[in-house]
Design a protein around this motif. Sequence first.
Motif, PDB file in Angstrom:
ATOM      1  N   LEU A  46       0.831  -1.199   0.000  1.00 30.53           N
ATOM      2  CA  LEU A  46       0.000   0.000   0.000  1.00 30.53           C
ATOM      3  C   LEU A  46       0.868   1.253   0.000  1.00 30.53           C
ATOM      4  CD1 LEU A  46      -2.927   1.156   0.257  1.00 30.53           C
ATOM      5  CD2 LEU A  46      -2.570   1.127   2.740  1.00 30.53           C
ATOM      6  N   TYR A  49      -3.663   5.679   0.498  1.00 36.82           N
ATOM      7  CA  TYR A  49      -5.020   5.275   0.832  1.00 36.82           C
ATOM      8  C   TYR A  49      -5.912   6.507   0.900  1.00 36.82           C
ATOM      9  CZ  TYR A  49      -3.857   6.620   5.644  1.00 36.82           C
ATOM     10  OH  TYR A  49      -3.469   7.316   6.765  1.00 36.82           O
ATOM     11  N   TRP A  96     -14.613  -5.216  -3.811  1.00 34.81           N
ATOM     12  CA  TRP A  96     -13.476  -4.455  -4.321  1.00 34.81           C
ATOM     13  C   TRP A  96     -13.254  -4.747  -5.799  1.00 34.81           C
ATOM     14  CZ3 TRP A  96      -8.948  -5.418  -0.320  1.00 34.81           C
ATOM     15  CH2 TRP A  96      -9.257  -4.749   0.867  1.00 34.81           C
TER      16      TRP A  96
ATOM     17  N   ASN B  35     -11.011  -9.833   3.710  1.00 33.02           N
ATOM     18  CA  ASN B  35     -11.166 -10.239   2.311  1.00 33.02           C
ATOM     19  C   ASN B  35     -10.156 -11.308   1.934  1.00 33.02           C
ATOM     20  OD1 ASN B  35     -13.274  -8.661   1.265  1.00 33.02           O
ATOM     21  ND2 ASN B  35     -11.926  -6.983   0.681  1.00 33.02           N
ATOM     22  N   TYR B  50     -15.506 -11.769   0.803  1.00 33.51           N
ATOM     23  CA  TYR B  50     -15.572 -10.844   1.935  1.00 33.51           C
ATOM     24  C   TYR B  50     -16.326 -11.508   3.072  1.00 33.51           C
ATOM     25  CZ  TYR B  50     -17.667  -6.949   4.613  1.00 33.51           C
ATOM     26  OH  TYR B  50     -18.102  -6.106   5.605  1.00 33.51           O
ATOM     27  N   TYR B  95      -4.274 -14.130  -1.329  1.00 29.89           N
ATOM     28  CA  TYR B  95      -3.910 -13.236  -0.248  1.00 29.89           C
ATOM     29  C   TYR B  95      -5.109 -12.999   0.670  1.00 29.89           C
ATOM     30  CZ  TYR B  95      -0.058 -11.728  -3.383  1.00 29.89           C
ATOM     31  OH  TYR B  95       1.042 -11.671  -4.206  1.00 29.89           O
ATOM     32  N   THR B  97      -6.578 -10.132   3.314  1.00 30.24           N
ATOM     33  CA  THR B  97      -6.368  -8.713   3.577  1.00 30.24           C
ATOM     34  C   THR B  97      -7.378  -8.234   4.613  1.00 30.24           C
ATOM     35  OG1 THR B  97      -7.915  -7.519   2.121  1.00 30.24           O
ATOM     36  CG2 THR B  97      -6.001  -8.511   1.068  1.00 30.24           C
ATOM     37  N   THR B  98      -7.004  -7.172   5.322  1.00 30.70           N
ATOM     38  CA  THR B  98      -7.982  -6.494   6.162  1.00 30.70           C
ATOM     39  C   THR B  98      -8.858  -5.602   5.282  1.00 30.70           C
ATOM     40  OG1 THR B  98      -6.483  -4.641   6.557  1.00 30.70           O
ATOM     41  CG2 THR B  98      -6.429  -6.473   8.147  1.00 30.70           C
ATOM     42  N   VAL B  99     -10.030  -5.299   5.769  1.00 31.37           N
ATOM     43  CA  VAL B  99     -10.888  -4.299   5.129  1.00 31.37           C
ATOM     44  C   VAL B  99     -10.840  -3.089   6.048  1.00 31.37           C
ATOM     45  CG1 VAL B  99     -13.182  -3.701   4.293  1.00 31.37           C
ATOM     46  CG2 VAL B  99     -12.348  -6.058   4.097  1.00 31.37           C
ATOM     47  N   ALA B 101      -9.123   1.303   6.312  1.00 32.26           N
ATOM     48  CA  ALA B 101      -8.585   2.441   5.556  1.00 32.26           C
ATOM     49  C   ALA B 101      -7.163   2.123   5.081  1.00 32.26           C
ATOM     50  CB  ALA B 101      -8.606   3.692   6.411  1.00 32.26           C
ATOM     51  N   ARG B 102      -6.348   1.658   5.991  1.00 33.09           N
ATOM     52  CA  ARG B 102      -4.999   1.183   5.624  1.00 33.09           C
ATOM     53  C   ARG B 102      -5.087  -0.326   5.501  1.00 33.09           C
ATOM     54  NH1 ARG B 102      -0.940   4.769   9.424  1.00 33.09           N
ATOM     55  NH2 ARG B 102      -2.112   6.712   9.260  1.00 33.09           N
ATOM     56  N   VAL B 103      -5.057  -0.810   4.283  1.00 35.65           N
ATOM     57  CA  VAL B 103      -5.262  -2.236   4.024  1.00 35.65           C
ATOM     58  C   VAL B 103      -3.967  -2.998   4.284  1.00 35.65           C
ATOM     59  CG1 VAL B 103      -5.938  -3.946   2.314  1.00 35.65           C
ATOM     60  CG2 VAL B 103      -6.981  -1.660   2.284  1.00 35.65           C
ATOM     61  N   TYR B 104      -4.063  -4.049   5.084  1.00 35.86           N
ATOM     62  CA  TYR B 104      -2.922  -4.919   5.324  1.00 35.86           C
ATOM     63  C   TYR B 104      -3.098  -6.209   4.531  1.00 35.86           C
ATOM     64  CZ  TYR B 104      -1.801  -1.741   9.111  1.00 35.86           C
ATOM     65  OH  TYR B 104      -1.487  -0.613   9.831  1.00 35.86           O
ATOM     66  N   TRP B 105      -1.967  -6.715   3.962  1.00 36.08           N
ATOM     67  CA  TRP B 105      -1.962  -7.913   3.144  1.00 36.08           C
ATOM     68  C   TRP B 105      -1.017  -8.946   3.745  1.00 36.08           C
ATOM     69  CZ3 TRP B 105      -3.755  -8.085  -2.305  1.00 36.08           C
ATOM     70  CH2 TRP B 105      -4.470  -6.951  -2.680  1.00 36.08           C
ATOM     71  N   GLY B 106      -1.363 -10.201   3.559  1.00 34.71           N
ATOM     72  CA  GLY B 106      -0.416 -11.252   3.865  1.00 34.71           C
ATOM     73  C   GLY B 106       0.565 -11.420   2.720  1.00 34.71           C
TER      74      GLY B 106
END
Lengths: 107, 115
Positions: A46, A49, A96, B35, B50, B95, B97-99, B101-106
């Motif tokens: 990211l 955002y 999304w 997600n 989701y 992957y 991911t969090t849902v 504002a700042r999306v985190y991914w594995g």
Amino acid sequence: DIQMTQSPSSLSASVGDRVTITCRASQSISRSLNWYQQKPGKAPKLLIYAASSLQSGAPSRFSGSGSGTDFTLTISSLQPEDFATYYCQQSYSTVWTFGQGTKVEIK
Amino acid sequence: EVQLVESGGGLVQPGGSLRLSCAASGFTFSTYNMNWVRQAPGKGLEWVSYISSSRSIIYYADSVKGRFTVSRDNAKNSLYLQMNSLRAEDTAVYYCTTVSARVYWGQGTLVTVSS
């Protein structure tokens, strides 16, 4: 579903160049737009955002702008480590959708 | 530090099944919607599924509806994706991911569907 159209699909640029990538949504998404950088074999990272907020740790040469349907990612001075593929993603909808990606290559 | 670690990928024959897991740490998992997103080799990113924090709301992409099932165990800080009737076109890195504002991914886990 909201369609995201990203352009260009690829570009060639030199170190130090200013680079602009655009993303257009098929309907208004307010400012619910993220930008990612992805390098081969790695997860997307990211960068921006909420259309214009710089993610912690992302270099300040990256900036985002726009609202509604039209958005822009700008790299003010391209660095060697910036050669990668960039994606936009809308989070306005629970479903999304992503742009098709822009590959930034070395000229 | 937020961490998402996927596991469970591998090689499976067409028509087979696989269960992916995503272990979350560094945040209050039970309060985050989550997600699954996938990326086929050399292709772009595709949202898959989701699930809300309370498991009350679940969505799937049309391409996986009826074959994939998302679930979560908030007590174990874990997210799952049960994949049945797998097809060659399901071959991808998956992957979680969090849902947010700042999306985190594995880091992703590779699923290969091939005979």
